[in-house]
Design a protein around this motif. Structure first.
Motif, PDB file in Angstrom:
ATOM      1  N   SER A 113     -11.529  19.320   3.383  1.00 57.85           N
ATOM      2  CA  SER A 113     -11.665  19.549   1.952  1.00 57.85           C
ATOM      3  C   SER A 113     -12.107  18.269   1.262  1.00 57.85           C
ATOM      4  O   SER A 113     -12.021  17.178   1.820  1.00 57.85           O
ATOM      5  CB  SER A 113     -10.331  20.021   1.364  1.00 57.85           C
ATOM      6  N   ARG A 114     -12.573  18.415   0.030  1.00 59.64           N
ATOM      7  CA  ARG A 114     -13.025  17.228  -0.721  1.00 59.64           C
ATOM      8  C   ARG A 114     -11.880  16.234  -0.888  1.00 59.64           C
ATOM      9  O   ARG A 114     -12.061  15.030  -0.731  1.00 59.64           O
ATOM     10  CB  ARG A 114     -13.580  17.645  -2.089  1.00 59.64           C
ATOM     11  N   VAL A 115     -10.717  16.725  -1.236  1.00 56.63           N
ATOM     12  CA  VAL A 115      -9.500  15.918  -1.201  1.00 56.63           C
ATOM     13  C   VAL A 115      -8.567  16.639  -0.226  1.00 56.63           C
ATOM     14  O   VAL A 115      -7.962  17.654  -0.565  1.00 56.63           O
ATOM     15  CB  VAL A 115      -8.857  15.790  -2.598  1.00 56.63           C
ATOM     16  N   HIS A 116      -8.498  16.131   0.987  1.00 54.78           N
ATOM     17  CA  HIS A 116      -7.849  16.884   2.063  1.00 54.78           C
ATOM     18  C   HIS A 116      -6.349  16.600   2.161  1.00 54.78           C
ATOM     19  O   HIS A 116      -5.555  17.504   2.375  1.00 54.78           O
ATOM     20  CB  HIS A 116      -8.509  16.557   3.403  1.00 54.78           C
TER      21      HIS A 116
ATOM     22  N   VAL B 133       0.850  -1.192   0.000  1.00 58.37           N
ATOM     23  CA  VAL B 133       0.000   0.000   0.000  1.00 58.37           C
ATOM     24  C   VAL B 133       0.881   1.236   0.000  1.00 58.37           C
ATOM     25  O   VAL B 133       1.580   1.514   0.971  1.00 58.37           O
ATOM     26  CB  VAL B 133      -0.948   0.013   1.223  1.00 58.37           C
ATOM     27  N   GLY B 134       0.849   2.000  -1.098  1.00 58.70           N
ATOM     28  CA  GLY B 134       1.742   3.142  -1.237  1.00 58.70           C
ATOM     29  C   GLY B 134       1.196   4.430  -0.686  1.00 58.70           C
ATOM     30  O   GLY B 134       1.962   5.309  -0.285  1.00 58.70           O
ATOM     31  N   ARG B 135      -0.146   4.572  -0.662  1.00 58.11           N
ATOM     32  CA  ARG B 135      -0.721   5.808  -0.131  1.00 58.11           C
ATOM     33  C   ARG B 135      -2.178   5.594   0.255  1.00 58.11           C
ATOM     34  O   ARG B 135      -2.848   4.690  -0.252  1.00 58.11           O
ATOM     35  CB  ARG B 135      -0.612   6.954  -1.135  1.00 58.11           C
ATOM     36  N   ILE B 136      -2.668   6.435   1.156  1.00 56.74           N
ATOM     37  CA  ILE B 136      -4.056   6.454   1.589  1.00 56.74           C
ATOM     38  C   ILE B 136      -4.553   7.882   1.469  1.00 56.74           C
ATOM     39  O   ILE B 136      -3.935   8.810   2.007  1.00 56.74           O
ATOM     40  CB  ILE B 136      -4.205   5.980   3.056  1.00 56.74           C
ATOM     41  N   MET B 137      -5.679   8.086   0.754  1.00 54.24           N
ATOM     42  CA  MET B 137      -6.232   9.416   0.539  1.00 54.24           C
ATOM     43  C   MET B 137      -7.340   9.700   1.552  1.00 54.24           C
ATOM     44  O   MET B 137      -8.137   8.810   1.885  1.00 54.24           O
ATOM     45  CB  MET B 137      -6.797   9.538  -0.882  1.00 54.24           C
ATOM     46  N   PHE B 138      -7.412  10.967   2.020  1.00 49.66           N
ATOM     47  CA  PHE B 138      -8.415  11.404   2.980  1.00 49.66           C
ATOM     48  C   PHE B 138      -9.181  12.596   2.414  1.00 49.66           C
ATOM     49  O   PHE B 138      -8.593  13.450   1.749  1.00 49.66           O
ATOM     50  CB  PHE B 138      -7.762  11.845   4.295  1.00 49.66           C
TER      51      PHE B 138
END
Length: 294
Positions: free
Chosen positions: A227-230, A206-211
């Motif tokens: 934010s929508r993509v925080h 797992v390289g990244r996790i988006m919030f």
């Protein structure tokens, strides 16, 4: 203004002072912080450095060489680590230094080396000394052996990333030594992320996790301040970084350190801690993500 010359610029600031003011009140907290600043100033003087200025709970100093800056930094950390707690608050310091050309005018110093040193100090956690690859190259061999390569990080105002190193100032028994470059670790670290009863484990694949508030994120944050993509957490080799992409910023607390506001910037995650989106994780209505390294 005098011609530019190469100096080692060091920033050291007191970590935990905010909690101290809340616990003891202004007068007692100010006295405790000033006692720490006096220790830092004496460490500068011992290495024949010069205190340029103090700003609140931060000291800025310059030295003739990278060696003397490192030795002053180690002296600072050693002395502060031996201080007793004050009102149940453990005071610590964060130190960053970088050697490079500076301009001097009326006792103050300016230039790219100053900005880089300040940025490195901002990357440090309490009890940590951070420096740069070029500065490590300027150290004497014995002192150079007492550093470890952390990662390459972007520095505001610089086109290229710089190598970031930690100075291993503590006793060898308390240090977790890094494997040599190119060596494989026995097990890749895992970051455990928890939010509202859901657990995500950032394992090696797992390289990244988006919030953010948008449903397309890996972890949806309903908080109206988000934010929508925080932001996102990235794995970079065996380290994890939080990268803010938001309008209101992200409040990140690494265990044992004060909460930091990250806005359009990034921070290395260490141990365990909390993340608040758009406002402090301590706010009653904040939606909080917790993390811990396994």
């Amino acid at each position: 203004m005098e011609p530019a010359r190469v100096l080692a610029v060091l920033f050291a600031d007191v970590s935990g002072s905010t909690s101290l003011y809340e616990t003891l009140g202004d007068r007692a907290a100010l006295a405790a912080v000033e006692s720490v600043l006096n220790l830092l100033k004496r460490a500068v003087a011992v290495q024949q450095g010069r205190v340029v200025k103090t700003i609140g709970d931060e000291v800025m100093a310059v030295f003739e060489s990278a060696d003397t800056a490192l030795q002053a930094a180690v002296d600072m950390q050693t002395q502060v680590s031996e201080l007793p707690t004050v009102g149940d608050v453990r005071l610590g310091i964060r130190v960053g230094f970088h050697a490079g050309p500076v301009l001097e005018e009326r006792g103050d110093v300016f230039g790219d080396a100053v900005n880089t040193a300040a940025r490195l100090a901002g990357l440090a956690n309490a009890g940590q000394i951070i420096t740069s690859g070029p500065t490590v190259d300027a150290l004497s061999p014995l002192l150079r052996d007492g550093t470890r390569d952390l990662d390459a990080l972007p520095v505001r105002g610089k086109h290229d990333e710089i190598r970031v190193f930690e100075v291993l100032w503590q006793d060898a028994g308390t240090i977790t030594f890094m494997a040599p470059r190119g060596a494989r670790s026995a097990a890749a670290p895992v970051l455990r992320i928890e939010h509202g009863g859901r657990v995500i484990r950032m394992e090696s694949g797992v390289g990244r996790i988006m919030f953010g508030r948008d449903e397309s994120n890996d972890l949806v944050i309903a908080d109206k301040m988000a934010s929508r993509v925080h932001g996102r957490i990235e794995r970079r080799r065996d380290k994890f970084y939080y990268v803010d992409l938001s309008s209101n910023g992200t409040y990140v607390t690494n265990d044992g350190d004060v909460e930091l506001l990250i806005r359009r910037d990034q921070l290395m995650l260490r141990g365990c801690g909390r993340i608040g989106f758009g406002h402090s994780s301590g706010d009653p209505d904040a939606e909080v993500v917790t993390f811990s390294c396994e």
